[in-house]
Design a protein around this motif. Structure first.
Motif, PDB file in Angstrom:
ATOM      1  N   TYR A  34       0.828  -1.200   0.000  1.00  0.00           N
ATOM      2  CA  TYR A  34       0.000   0.000   0.000  1.00  0.00           C
ATOM      3  C   TYR A  34       0.869   1.259   0.000  1.00  0.00           C
ATOM      4  CZ  TYR A  34      -2.859   3.802   1.754  1.00  0.00           C
ATOM      5  OH  TYR A  34      -3.457   5.008   1.912  1.00  0.00           O
ATOM      6  N   ARG A  35       1.892   1.293   0.834  1.00  0.00           N
ATOM      7  CA  ARG A  35       2.700   2.496   1.022  1.00  0.00           C
ATOM      8  C   ARG A  35       3.688   2.747  -0.110  1.00  0.00           C
ATOM      9  NH1 ARG A  35       2.850   6.900   1.981  1.00  0.00           N
ATOM     10  NH2 ARG A  35       4.511   7.525   3.324  1.00  0.00           N
ATOM     11  N   ASP A  36       4.235   1.709  -0.679  1.00  0.00           N
ATOM     12  CA  ASP A  36       5.301   1.853  -1.666  1.00  0.00           C
ATOM     13  C   ASP A  36       4.911   2.660  -2.904  1.00  0.00           C
ATOM     14  OD1 ASP A  36       8.011   1.335  -2.481  1.00  0.00           O
ATOM     15  OD2 ASP A  36       7.142  -0.035  -3.955  1.00  0.00           O
ATOM     16  N   PRO A  37       3.744   2.442  -3.525  1.00  0.00           N
ATOM     17  CA  PRO A  37       3.445   3.178  -4.765  1.00  0.00           C
ATOM     18  C   PRO A  37       2.887   4.589  -4.545  1.00  0.00           C
ATOM     19  CG  PRO A  37       1.729   1.589  -4.369  1.00  0.00           C
ATOM     20  CD  PRO A  37       2.765   1.393  -3.291  1.00  0.00           C
ATOM     21  N   GLN A  38       2.872   5.091  -3.328  1.00  0.00           N
ATOM     22  CA  GLN A  38       2.370   6.438  -3.065  1.00  0.00           C
ATOM     23  C   GLN A  38       3.222   7.466  -3.815  1.00  0.00           C
ATOM     24  OE1 GLN A  38      -0.500   6.927  -1.312  1.00  0.00           O
ATOM     25  NE2 GLN A  38      -0.611   4.728  -1.213  1.00  0.00           N
ATOM     26  N   PRO A  39       2.681   8.672  -4.038  1.00  0.00           N
ATOM     27  CA  PRO A  39       3.423   9.689  -4.798  1.00  0.00           C
ATOM     28  C   PRO A  39       4.802  10.009  -4.214  1.00  0.00           C
ATOM     29  CG  PRO A  39       1.174  10.384  -4.422  1.00  0.00           C
ATOM     30  CD  PRO A  39       1.364   9.112  -3.661  1.00  0.00           C
ATOM     31  N   PRO A  41       7.034   7.920  -2.071  1.00  0.00           N
ATOM     32  CA  PRO A  41       7.258   6.674  -1.334  1.00  0.00           C
ATOM     33  C   PRO A  41       8.303   6.845  -0.231  1.00  0.00           C
ATOM     34  CG  PRO A  41       8.205   6.531  -3.521  1.00  0.00           C
ATOM     35  CD  PRO A  41       7.464   7.825  -3.450  1.00  0.00           C
ATOM     36  N   PRO A  42       8.125   6.113   0.855  1.00  0.00           N
ATOM     37  CA  PRO A  42       9.047   6.223   1.984  1.00  0.00           C
ATOM     38  C   PRO A  42      10.393   5.571   1.680  1.00  0.00           C
ATOM     39  CG  PRO A  42       7.477   4.472   2.367  1.00  0.00           C
ATOM     40  CD  PRO A  42       7.062   5.150   1.107  1.00  0.00           C
ATOM     41  N   ASP A  43      11.433   6.081   2.349  1.00  0.00           N
ATOM     42  CA  ASP A  43      12.721   5.413   2.240  1.00  0.00           C
ATOM     43  C   ASP A  43      12.740   4.260   3.261  1.00  0.00           C
ATOM     44  OD1 ASP A  43      13.228   6.522   4.755  1.00  0.00           O
ATOM     45  OD2 ASP A  43      14.618   8.018   3.988  1.00  0.00           O
ATOM     46  N   ALA A  44      13.822   3.536   3.315  1.00  0.00           N
ATOM     47  CA  ALA A  44      13.889   2.346   4.182  1.00  0.00           C
ATOM     48  C   ALA A  44      13.667   2.696   5.649  1.00  0.00           C
ATOM     49  CB  ALA A  44      15.227   1.646   4.002  1.00  0.00           C
ATOM     50  N   ALA A  45      14.236   3.806   6.119  1.00  0.00           N
ATOM     51  CA  ALA A  45      14.076   4.191   7.528  1.00  0.00           C
ATOM     52  C   ALA A  45      12.623   4.547   7.839  1.00  0.00           C
ATOM     53  CB  ALA A  45      14.991   5.367   7.860  1.00  0.00           C
ATOM     54  N   GLU A  46      11.964   5.265   6.925  1.00  0.00           N
ATOM     55  CA  GLU A  46      10.557   5.614   7.137  1.00  0.00           C
ATOM     56  C   GLU A  46       9.680   4.360   7.133  1.00  0.00           C
ATOM     57  OE1 GLU A  46       9.620   9.864   5.238  1.00  0.00           O
ATOM     58  OE2 GLU A  46      10.597   8.477   3.847  1.00  0.00           O
ATOM     59  N   MET A  47       9.983   3.428   6.240  1.00  0.00           N
ATOM     60  CA  MET A  47       9.188   2.196   6.177  1.00  0.00           C
ATOM     61  C   MET A  47       9.371   1.382   7.448  1.00  0.00           C
ATOM     62  SD  MET A  47       6.901   0.618   4.589  1.00  0.00           S
ATOM     63  CE  MET A  47       6.796   1.068   2.897  1.00  0.00           C
ATOM     64  N   LEU A  48      10.576   1.342   7.976  1.00  0.00           N
ATOM     65  CA  LEU A  48      10.816   0.629   9.244  1.00  0.00           C
ATOM     66  C   LEU A  48      10.001   1.259  10.358  1.00  0.00           C
ATOM     67  CD1 LEU A  48      12.274  -1.570  10.790  1.00  0.00           C
ATOM     68  CD2 LEU A  48      14.151   0.030  11.136  1.00  0.00           C
ATOM     69  N   ARG A  49       9.992   2.597  10.432  1.00  0.00           N
ATOM     70  CA  ARG A  49       9.181   3.294  11.449  1.00  0.00           C
ATOM     71  C   ARG A  49       7.710   2.957  11.269  1.00  0.00           C
ATOM     72  NH1 ARG A  49      12.718   7.431  10.716  1.00  0.00           N
ATOM     73  NH2 ARG A  49      11.412   8.441   9.171  1.00  0.00           N
ATOM     74  N   TYR A  50       7.235   2.961  10.019  1.00  0.00           N
ATOM     75  CA  TYR A  50       5.840   2.676   9.705  1.00  0.00           C
ATOM     76  C   TYR A  50       5.450   1.261  10.164  1.00  0.00           C
ATOM     77  CZ  TYR A  50       1.785   1.747   6.647  1.00  0.00           C
ATOM     78  OH  TYR A  50       0.562   1.389   6.157  1.00  0.00           O
ATOM     79  N   LEU A  51       6.317   0.300   9.903  1.00  0.00           N
ATOM     80  CA  LEU A  51       6.003  -1.088  10.225  1.00  0.00           C
ATOM     81  C   LEU A  51       6.155  -1.414  11.719  1.00  0.00           C
ATOM     82  CD1 LEU A  51       7.657  -2.880   7.202  1.00  0.00           C
ATOM     83  CD2 LEU A  51       5.214  -2.615   7.647  1.00  0.00           C
ATOM     84  N   THR A  52       6.936  -0.627  12.435  1.00  0.00           N
ATOM     85  CA  THR A  52       7.163  -0.926  13.856  1.00  0.00           C
ATOM     86  C   THR A  52       6.427   0.033  14.788  1.00  0.00           C
ATOM     87  OG1 THR A  52       9.209   0.373  13.848  1.00  0.00           O
ATOM     88  CG2 THR A  52       9.408  -1.988  13.410  1.00  0.00           C
ATOM     89  N   ALA A  53       5.662   0.951  14.241  1.00  0.00           N
ATOM     90  CA  ALA A  53       4.927   1.909  15.087  1.00  0.00           C
ATOM     91  C   ALA A  53       3.866   1.169  15.901  1.00  0.00           C
ATOM     92  CB  ALA A  53       4.272   2.972  14.207  1.00  0.00           C
ATOM     93  N   ARG A  54       3.716   1.609  17.111  1.00  0.00           N
ATOM     94  CA  ARG A  54       2.690   1.035  17.981  1.00  0.00           C
ATOM     95  C   ARG A  54       1.462   1.925  17.928  1.00  0.00           C
ATOM     96  NH1 ARG A  54       4.646  -2.841  21.785  1.00  0.00           N
ATOM     97  NH2 ARG A  54       6.875  -3.053  21.536  1.00  0.00           N
ATOM     98  N   PRO A  55       0.271   1.328  17.917  1.00  0.00           N
ATOM     99  CA  PRO A  55      -0.947   2.142  17.877  1.00  0.00           C
ATOM    100  C   PRO A  55      -1.062   3.012  19.117  1.00  0.00           C
ATOM    101  CG  PRO A  55      -1.463  -0.223  17.921  1.00  0.00           C
ATOM    102  CD  PRO A  55       0.016  -0.084  17.956  1.00  0.00           C
ATOM    103  N   ALA A  56      -1.670   4.148  18.953  1.00  0.00           N
ATOM    104  CA  ALA A  56      -1.849   5.073  20.078  1.00  0.00           C
ATOM    105  C   ALA A  56      -2.912   4.582  21.039  1.00  0.00           C
ATOM    106  CB  ALA A  56      -2.213   6.455  19.559  1.00  0.00           C
TER     107      ALA A  56
END
Length: 56
Positions: A34-39, A41-56
Motif C-alpha cells: 500500500y505504502r510503496d506506490p504512493q506519490p 514513497p518512503p525510504d527504508a528508515a521511514e518504512m521501518l518506522r511505519y512497520l514498527t509503530a505502535r498504535p496510540a
C-alpha cells in the motif's frame, strides 16, 4: 520477510505465541504494498518506522 524471524520473535515473546504467521506476513506485505506506490514513497528508515509503530 522470513517466517523464521517471526518464529524467533514468538520465542522471544515479541509476537504472540498463538499468532498466525502466514496472516502476519500477509498483513505486513499489504502494508508495504500500500505504502510503496504512493506519490512520495518512503525510504527504508521511514518504512521501518511505519512497520514498527505502535498504535496510540
Amino acid at each position: 520477510m522470513k517466517e523464521g524471524r517471526f518464529r524467533r520473535a514468538q520465542q522471544d515473546g515479541v509476537v504472540a505465541a498463538d499468532a498466525d504467521l502466514d496472516v502476519l506476513i500477509d498483513l505486513m506485505a499489504g502494508a508495504v504494498t500500500y505504502r510503496d506506490p504512493q506519490p512520495d514513497p518512503p525510504d527504508a528508515a521511514e518504512m521501518l518506522r511505519y512497520l514498527t509503530a505502535r498504535p496510540a
